[in-house]
Design a protein around this motif. Sequence first.
Motif, mmCIF file in Angstrom:
data_model
loop_
_atom_site.group_PDB
_atom_site.id
_atom_site.type_symbol
_atom_site.label_atom_id
_atom_site.label_comp_id
_atom_site.label_asym_id
_atom_site.label_seq_id
_atom_site.Cartn_x
_atom_site.Cartn_y
_atom_site.Cartn_z
ATOM 1 N N LYS A 119 0.840 -1.207 0.000
ATOM 2 C CA LYS A 119 0.000 0.000 0.000
ATOM 3 C C LYS A 119 0.873 1.253 0.000
ATOM 4 O O LYS A 119 0.605 2.203 -0.733
ATOM 5 N N TYR A 120 1.908 1.259 0.826
ATOM 6 C CA TYR A 120 2.852 2.389 0.824
ATOM 7 C C TYR A 120 3.409 2.601 -0.583
ATOM 8 O O TYR A 120 3.449 3.719 -1.087
ATOM 9 N N PHE A 121 3.851 1.538 -1.186
ATOM 10 C CA PHE A 121 4.461 1.627 -2.510
ATOM 11 C C PHE A 121 3.449 2.104 -3.555
ATOM 12 O O PHE A 121 3.752 2.976 -4.371
ATOM 13 N N ASP A 122 2.251 1.528 -3.518
ATOM 14 C CA ASP A 122 1.217 1.923 -4.473
ATOM 15 C C ASP A 122 0.907 3.416 -4.373
ATOM 16 O O ASP A 122 0.832 4.112 -5.380
ATOM 17 N N ILE A 123 0.732 3.883 -3.159
ATOM 18 C CA ILE A 123 0.357 5.284 -2.954
ATOM 19 C C ILE A 123 1.517 6.222 -3.256
ATOM 20 O O ILE A 123 1.337 7.243 -3.925
ATOM 21 N N ALA A 124 2.699 5.896 -2.786
ATOM 22 C CA ALA A 124 3.839 6.802 -2.922
ATOM 23 C C ALA A 124 4.484 6.774 -4.301
ATOM 24 O O ALA A 124 4.923 7.803 -4.807
ATOM 25 N N VAL A 125 4.535 5.603 -4.929
ATOM 26 C CA VAL A 125 5.281 5.483 -6.188
ATOM 27 C C VAL A 125 4.358 5.253 -7.380
ATOM 28 O O VAL A 125 4.374 6.019 -8.345
ATOM 29 N N LEU A 126 3.554 4.217 -7.323
ATOM 30 C CA LEU A 126 2.746 3.874 -8.499
ATOM 31 C C LEU A 126 1.729 4.945 -8.865
ATOM 32 O O LEU A 126 1.473 5.169 -10.048
ATOM 33 N N ASN A 127 1.149 5.617 -7.876
ATOM 34 C CA ASN A 127 0.187 6.668 -8.193
ATOM 35 C C ASN A 127 0.811 7.818 -8.976
ATOM 36 O O ASN A 127 0.104 8.571 -9.641
ATOM 37 N N CYS A 128 2.112 7.946 -8.928
ATOM 38 C CA CYS A 128 2.798 8.998 -9.692
ATOM 39 C C CYS A 128 2.818 8.705 -11.194
ATOM 40 O O CYS A 128 3.150 9.577 -11.990
ATOM 41 N N ASN A 129 2.446 7.486 -11.583
ATOM 42 C CA ASN A 129 2.393 7.168 -13.012
ATOM 43 C C ASN A 129 1.442 8.080 -13.770
ATOM 44 O O ASN A 129 1.637 8.322 -14.957
#
Length: 179
Positions: free
Chosen positions: A24-34
């Motif tokens: 969840k941390y990764f999805d919100i912090a990194v992947l959402n920046c796509n």
Amino acid sequence: MKTIAAVLFSATLLVACNTATPDKYFDIAVLNCNVLHGFANDILLQELQNPGVKLVEGSTEKTEPLTRKEVIESKISYIEESYSKVRDLKETAETKEMLSASKAVYAYVLPVYKNEYTQLAKKFDEGAPADELDAMAQHITTTYAAGFEKLMTALTDAGKPYAAKNNIPVKWDVQTSPE
């Protein structure tokens, strides 16, 4: 005594429920920046030149083009929502660098969307001459592309070891050689 135990149990349960998983941390912090992929380059300009369509209000079949203002407002809304989610995550020693890098990306792009891209969208919607639109788009690219790439690189550099440490499968920039 039972009341104190119940309160402590409830508080512990609340804390446990509010703990985000590494995914969840990764999805919100990194992947959402796509969603920011087109920032300060021709991708967003092309989207403004050829906006998508929406259903006409009250119809289930008839469509009409989105205004460029709607395109940018939609992006701003998503960016603000995503930025808020990043800010709401609890920072830990393991997530600090990644969250900081993500926040820096959002803080960098949001004012540009609210100002320069909103002005560009307005010019599109008003039917401004192509050379004026191109000049505004070029100004955005010239002014912001390098800074954005630097921030995205910092986010990727923070996200890669986090993903690896937490066994999060990610394909990084499939256009370059794999790491």
